[in-house]
Design a protein around this motif. Sequence first.
Motif, PDB file in Angstrom:
ATOM      1  N   ILE A   1      -6.370  16.843  -4.041  1.00  0.00           N
ATOM      2  CA  ILE A   1      -7.466  16.926  -3.971  1.00  0.00           C
ATOM      3  C   ILE A   1      -7.801  15.998  -2.338  1.00  0.00           C
ATOM      4  O   ILE A   1      -8.901  15.131  -2.383  1.00  0.00           O
ATOM      5  N   GLY A   2      -6.638  15.346  -1.563  1.00  0.00           N
ATOM      6  CA  GLY A   2      -6.664  14.729  -0.301  1.00  0.00           C
ATOM      7  C   GLY A   2      -6.179  12.946  -0.390  1.00  0.00           C
ATOM      8  O   GLY A   2      -4.701  13.288  -1.454  1.00  0.00           O
ATOM      9  N   ARG A   3      -6.084  12.687  -0.042  1.00  0.00           N
ATOM     10  CA  ARG A   3      -5.578  11.235   0.274  1.00  0.00           C
ATOM     11  C   ARG A   3      -5.532  10.409  -1.139  1.00  0.00           C
ATOM     12  O   ARG A   3      -6.278  10.307  -1.571  1.00  0.00           O
TER      13      ARG A   3
ATOM     14  N   LEU B   1       0.417  -1.617  -0.315  1.00  0.00           N
ATOM     15  CA  LEU B   1       0.158  -0.272   0.042  1.00  0.00           C
ATOM     16  C   LEU B   1       1.262   0.949  -0.140  1.00  0.00           C
ATOM     17  O   LEU B   1       1.381   1.374   1.005  1.00  0.00           O
ATOM     18  N   GLU B   2       0.737   1.825  -0.894  1.00  0.00           N
ATOM     19  CA  GLU B   2       1.604   3.779  -1.348  1.00  0.00           C
ATOM     20  C   GLU B   2       0.366   4.856  -1.315  1.00  0.00           C
ATOM     21  O   GLU B   2      -0.394   4.564  -1.444  1.00  0.00           O
ATOM     22  N   ALA B   3       1.077   5.417   0.096  1.00  0.00           N
ATOM     23  CA  ALA B   3       0.395   6.793   0.392  1.00  0.00           C
ATOM     24  C   ALA B   3       1.235   7.928  -0.224  1.00  0.00           C
ATOM     25  O   ALA B   3       1.864   8.235  -0.085  1.00  0.00           O
ATOM     26  N   ARG B   4       0.030   8.763  -0.701  1.00  0.00           N
ATOM     27  CA  ARG B   4       0.406  10.551  -1.366  1.00  0.00           C
ATOM     28  C   ARG B   4      -0.467  11.069  -0.890  1.00  0.00           C
ATOM     29  O   ARG B   4      -1.865  10.929  -0.240  1.00  0.00           O
ATOM     30  N   LEU B   5      -0.227  12.430  -1.193  1.00  0.00           N
ATOM     31  CA  LEU B   5      -1.625  13.745  -0.136  1.00  0.00           C
ATOM     32  C   LEU B   5      -1.204  14.170  -1.617  1.00  0.00           C
ATOM     33  O   LEU B   5      -0.124  15.507  -2.308  1.00  0.00           O
TER      34      LEU B   5
END
Length: 106
Positions: A45-47, A38-42
């Motif tokens: 428009i949000g997360r 799982l890769e997350a970024r901001l």
Amino acid sequence: VFPMHISSLTATPAIDGVTPTMLSTDGKVIIVGTKALLEARLTSIGRELTVYGRPGTYFLQYSTNLANPVWTLRGQISIPSTNLFRVVPTGNTPSTNVNGIFRVRQ
């Protein structure tokens, strides 16, 4: 170091009148194993999350407290057999003004 077999490449054709420049981003290699990544970024428009995994259905969960997590189902994600990833905009769930810890389960 590990050997890598490339089965296909995609090229971006040059357009007349545009001067070639250096690449603005580096490439990335994701090796999909038995567990999903799982890769997350901001973004503006949000997360936004990208799930890399084997084909199948995954359950996206989130918590706002990592010390004593209560996991809430955010939704199901289907990974197709053609791409091995799915981009998921999370919108405002949980609210972007609080911590959001995400996980995927199969």
